[in-house]
Enzyme design. Structure first.
Site, PDB file in Angstrom:
ATOM      1  CG  ASP A 141      -8.327  -3.461   9.753  1.00  0.00           C
ATOM      2  OD1 ASP A 141      -9.076  -4.214  10.395  1.00  0.00           O
ATOM      3  OD2 ASP A 141      -8.743  -2.530   9.062  1.00  0.00           O
ATOM      4  N   GLY A 168     -11.116  -1.250   8.997  1.00  0.00           N
ATOM      5  CA  GLY A 168     -10.546  -0.001   9.481  1.00  0.00           C
ATOM      6  C   GLY A 168      -9.813   0.742   8.389  1.00  0.00           C
ATOM      7  CG  ASP A 169      -6.067  -0.690   6.730  1.00  0.00           C
ATOM      8  OD1 ASP A 169      -5.198   0.182   6.808  1.00  0.00           O
ATOM      9  OD2 ASP A 169      -5.959  -1.795   7.289  1.00  0.00           O
ATOM     10  CE  LYS A 170     -11.952  -3.628   3.308  1.00  0.00           C
ATOM     11  NZ  LYS A 170     -12.485  -4.879   2.726  1.00  0.00           N
TER      12      LYS A 170
END
Length: 397
Positions: A141, A168-170
Site C-alpha cells: 500500500d 490503496g488496497d481497499k
C-alpha cells in the site's frame, strides 16, 4: 446453507492473501458467491497480523475473510496442483494476487486455466500493469501511495505523507469486485470468460487525478496542479470539541454568515459567486476557524441543521459503533465464532432490495473445509487419504 445476494450460484476460487485480493473476494462472498479460499499450508500471512485470541485468527484477517471456506493445499506439490486442477472447471471466477509469472510457473497462468474452463473469469490483482516496465515489482500500500502521487497530495511535493490507512488496497478491492461482476455480466451475453486485471498503481493514480489534476487537467495547463480547497479544509475547533461544517452553495454561505452575525463577510469574501468564493477559500476557512470557538459542538449542530448546512461532529474511532447514524442502521454487528468467541464486524454496506447481501459464514480456520470441498469436487475417501498422506494438503482442526 441458504444463498442470498445477487451473485448466488457463482463459485469463486480465492487465491489471494493479505488485503487487496481477500477483501475483493469477501465482497463477492457478501454478494452471494460461494468463495473457496485456497491457502498455502502455512495459511494467509494476514492471519498472523494484528491482534488475535488464537494464533492464525487475527481480527484483521477475519475482517476480510468471512463468507469463505478454507482449503489448505500446497500448489508446489503435485497433489496440491491436482486438487486445484479439479476445482477450476467448476469455478466461475478465479481471483489471484500471486504474481502472474509465479502463478504461470506453477501451471495456473491464464492460458492454462482457460484451457481447463473457457468460461472462467480470471481476475488478477496486481501491483503494476503487466504491460509496463514495473510489472514484476512487488507492491504494498505505501509503495502505491508513494508512486501514484497520493502521498504528495496528502502532504506536499516537498514533504509527502501517507494516508494512515491501507486505502490503496481497499479502493482497489472494490474496483476488482466491480470488474469481476462486469465480466460475469458479459459472460452471460457471450458465454465466454476472460482475463481481468486491476493494477493498483494505475487504479489509485486515476482515482487521485480526479480533483488533483487541477489546472493540469488542460493541455497546456491553465493553472497549478492540486485541489486547493482540500488543503484549506480542516476540522473546526468549537468551544468544547471539534466539528466539520461545509456550507457549500452561495445560499448556504449567506445563511451561515447571517446566522453567526457576520453579514459583512458575504460581500467581503464574495461568497455568492462560486468562482470568486473559490479564490477566497483560504480567507473563508480562516474566518470559520475564528468563529468556531464561539459555540459548543451541540449548539453548532442545532444551528447548522436548521440552516441545512452540511456538517457533523467528529466520531472517535474508539466509539465508532456508537456514531448515531451507524448505530441506527446497525452497521456493526457481533457474530459468534466457534473458536474466536464474539467478533465485531461491519456488515455488508451495499443494499440489494431483492437479493440482500448477508454474512452467511464466519471467517474460516485454516483448512477447515478442505475435506468438504474435496468431496464436492468428486474425490472419494481413498483419494482424500492419499492426498493427506502425501502432504500436499491439510485439514483444519
Amino acid at each position: 446453507m441458504t444463498q442470498t445476494g445477487p451473485l448466488s450460484g457463482i463459485r469463486v476460487l480465492d487465491l489471494t492473501s493479505v488485503l487487496f485480493g481477500p477483501y475483493a473476494a469477501q465482497i463477492l462472498g457478501d454478494w452471494g458467491a460461494d468463495v473457496i479460499k485456497v491457502e498455502p499450508l502455512t495459511g494467509d500471512a494476514w492471519r498472523y497480523t494484528g491482534q488475535f485470541r488464537n494464533r492464525g485468527m487475527s481480527g484483521q484477517f477475519m475482517a476480510v475473510n468471512r463468507n469463505k471456506r478454507s482449503l489448505a493445499i500446497d500448489l508446489k506439490h503435485p497433489d496440491g496442483k491436482s486438487v486445484l486442477q479439479r476445482l477450476i472447471p467448476s469455478a466461475d471466477v478465479l481471483v489471484t494476487n500471486i504474481r502472474p509469472a509465479a502463478l504461470a510457473r506453477l501451471g495456473f497462468g491464464y492460458e492454462s486455466c482457460e484451457q481447463l474452463n473457457p468460461r472462467l473469469i480470471y481476475a488478477a490483482a496486481t501491483g503494476f500493469g503487466q504491460d509496463g516496465p514495473w510489472a514484476k515489482r512487488p507492491a504494498f500500500d505505501e509503495v502505491i501511495q508513494a508512486a501514484s502521487g497520493l502521498a504528495s497530495s496528502i502532504g506536499s511535493d516537498e514533504e509527502p505523507e501517507f494516508v494512515p490507512s491501507l486505502v490503496g488496497d481497499k479502493i482497489c478491492a472494490f474496483a476488482l469486485a466491480g470488474a469481476v461482476s462486469a465480466a460475469l455480466f458479459r459472460r452471460e451475453q457471450t458465454g465466454t470468460g476472460q482475463m481481468v486485471e486491476v493494477p493498483m498503481l494505475e487504479t489509485i493514480a486515476g482515482f487521485n487525478s480526479i480533483e488533483m489534476f487541477g489546472g493540469a487537467a488542460f493541455e497546456p495547463p491553465i493553472g497549478p496542479i492540486g485541489y486547493k480547497r482540500m488543503k484549506e479544509r480542516r476540522p473546526v475547533r468549537t468551544k468544547d470539541g471539534w466539528l466539520t461544517m461545509l456550507p457549500y452553495s452561495g445560499e448556504n454561505w449567506c445563511a451561515f454568515f447571517e446566522a453567526v452575525g457576520r453579514p459583512e463577510l458575504i460581500e467581503e469574501l464574495c461568497v455568492k459567486d462560486p468562482v470568486l468564493r473559490s479564490q477566497n477559500i483560504d480567507k473563508i476557512y480562516a474566518c470559520m476557524n475564528e468563529i468556531g470557538p464561539t459555540r459548543t459542538t451541540s449548539q453548532w449542530e442545532e444551528l447548522l441543521l436548521r440552516l441545512d448546512v452540511p456538517h457533523t461532529a467528529f466520531a472517535r474511532i474508539s466509539e465508532i459503533d456508537q456514531q448515531p447514524h451507524l448505530k441506527a442502521v446497525e452497521m456493526f454487528t457481533i457474530i459468534d465464532h466457534p473458536s474466536e468467541g464474539k467478533v465485531r464486524q461491519a456488515r455488508p454496506s451495499t443494499r440489494f432490495s431483492e437479493s440482500p447481501a448477508a454474512i452467511r459464514r464466519v471467517p474460516p480456520r485454516l483448512g477447515e473445509h478442505s475435506r468438504e470441498i474435496l468431496e464436492e469436487a468428486g474425490f472419494d475417501e481413498r483419494e482424500i487419504e492419499v492426498l493427506l498422506n502425501g502432504k500436499g494438503m491439510a485439514l483444519g482442526s
